[in-house]
Design an enzyme around this catalytic site. Structure first.
Site, PDB file in Angstrom:
ATOM      1  CG  ASP A 222      -1.952   1.076   1.244  1.00  0.00           C
ATOM      2  OD1 ASP A 222      -2.343   1.495   0.155  1.00  0.00           O
ATOM      3  OD2 ASP A 222      -2.342   1.519   2.327  1.00  0.00           O
TER       4      ASP A 222
ATOM      5  CB  CYS B 271     -15.103   5.960   6.829  1.00  0.00           C
ATOM      6  SG  CYS B 271     -16.879   5.698   6.617  1.00  0.00           S
TER       7      CYS B 271
END
Length: 311
Positions: free
Chosen positions: A133, A241
């Site tokens: 990532d 989130c």
């Protein structure tokens, strides 16, 4: 000549699972033809917001052979981080599940180093790189290509057996292996729960997310002030989130992770709304010492918490 590819591929997959990875799939290192127009269109519409780094290395994002000389295989791996543990104060600003424990970048890098060492000791010298990532690699495209799952309407990779609460990582190496079949079927069907639930309307079409509206982007990637148009739309999230995953029916198959490093940091789930509203540098350094939350720094976290306060 004896074909070692099936044997080597099985060795690698077995070791990946032994190291704690949830799934491992292997695909041929080649140009991602289908992804090129999608990525170009996404960038042209400025859906990456202030993430200008997404404009860099366009060619390398689409072809791993430009990242690793002589690349033959992309080994895609997933690591579960699901937990049913929650913050104890229901009114406290919320933190995404993936950030409860130690920073996943470090946890996964250690596992990838161990897997690389295993390959060298049991198969032979390989040239390659590990990616978590933090480089121009389209994780979800490779994971789909290697058969781990499909890309859902919320643009997350989804597994039929494990849901979507997992990280993705890759080893790109110059060893030819047996390649898995790409995941062909989209199992989202007519479901639109993720699109309907997103409070900022960031999922603008199936598999298309306007990153500049995503709560994770607003609370982590965005370095400037959060635009007022999102006032009262962030649903009390202060870091990341989970909404589009929490509402996804496939996550009824999520299982508790077994990774000690992802256990919630001491005191994190006990922080009250008052603690977080008045957070000090001392508390920040103590509770988020090894956490991905450090990315926002104290000033960023305070900005997010202040934005959540009523006008």
């Amino acid at each position: 000549m004896y074909n070692n590819k099936p044997k080597y591929s099985k060795l690698i997959k077995d070791e990946a699972l032994r190291l704690g990875f949830m799934a491992c799939g292997i695909s041929k290192a080649e140009f991602l033809e289908d992804e090129a127009p999608r990525l170009e269109n996404w960038l042209n519409k400025n859906y990456h917001g202030e993430m200008k780094y997404m404009e860099n290395y366009f060619d390398k994002r689409l072809d791993p052979r430009l990242l690793v000389d002589g690349a033959k295989s992309v080994i895609s791996l997933s690591l579960n981080y699901y937990t049913d543990e929650k913050q104890k104060d229901p009114s406290a600003p919320k933190i995404s599940k993936y950030a409860y424990g130690n920073d996943y970048h470090h946890v996964i890098k250690d596992k990838l180093k161990a897997l690389t060492l295993f390959i060298e000791e049991n198969i032979g010298a390989v040239a390659g790189r590990a990616f978590v990532d933090s480089a121009p690699v389209l994780d979800r495209a490779w994971a789909k290509k290697s058969g781990i799952g499909w890309i859902g309407k919320n643009s997350n990779l989804i597994s039929k057996t494990d849901g979507s609460f997992f990280f993705l990582a890759e080893l790109i190496i110059d060893l030819e292996l047996d390649y898995d079949d790409p995941f062909q079927t989209d199992h989202c069907g007519t479901c639109t729960r993720c699109l309907d639930a997103c409070p900022t309307d960031a999922i603008i079409a199936p598999q298309v997310v306007d990153g500049s509206k995503c709560i994770s982007y607003l609370t982590i990637e965005l370095k400037n002030e959060i635009p007022n148009q999102f006032k009262d739309k962030i649903d009390n999230w202060m870091f990341g989130c989970d909404i589009c995953q929490d509402v996804c029916p496939w996550n009824r198959f999520s299982k508790m992770h077994q990774e000690d490093a992802f256990a919630p940091a001491d005191g994190l789930l006990d922080l009250t709304a008052k603690d977080l509203t008045e957070i000090t540098d001392e508390v920040f350094k103590k509770v988020f010492k090894g956490s991905a939350v450090k990315r926002t720094k104290l000033a960023g976290l305070k900005r997010n918490v202040d934005f959540l306060k009523p006008i």
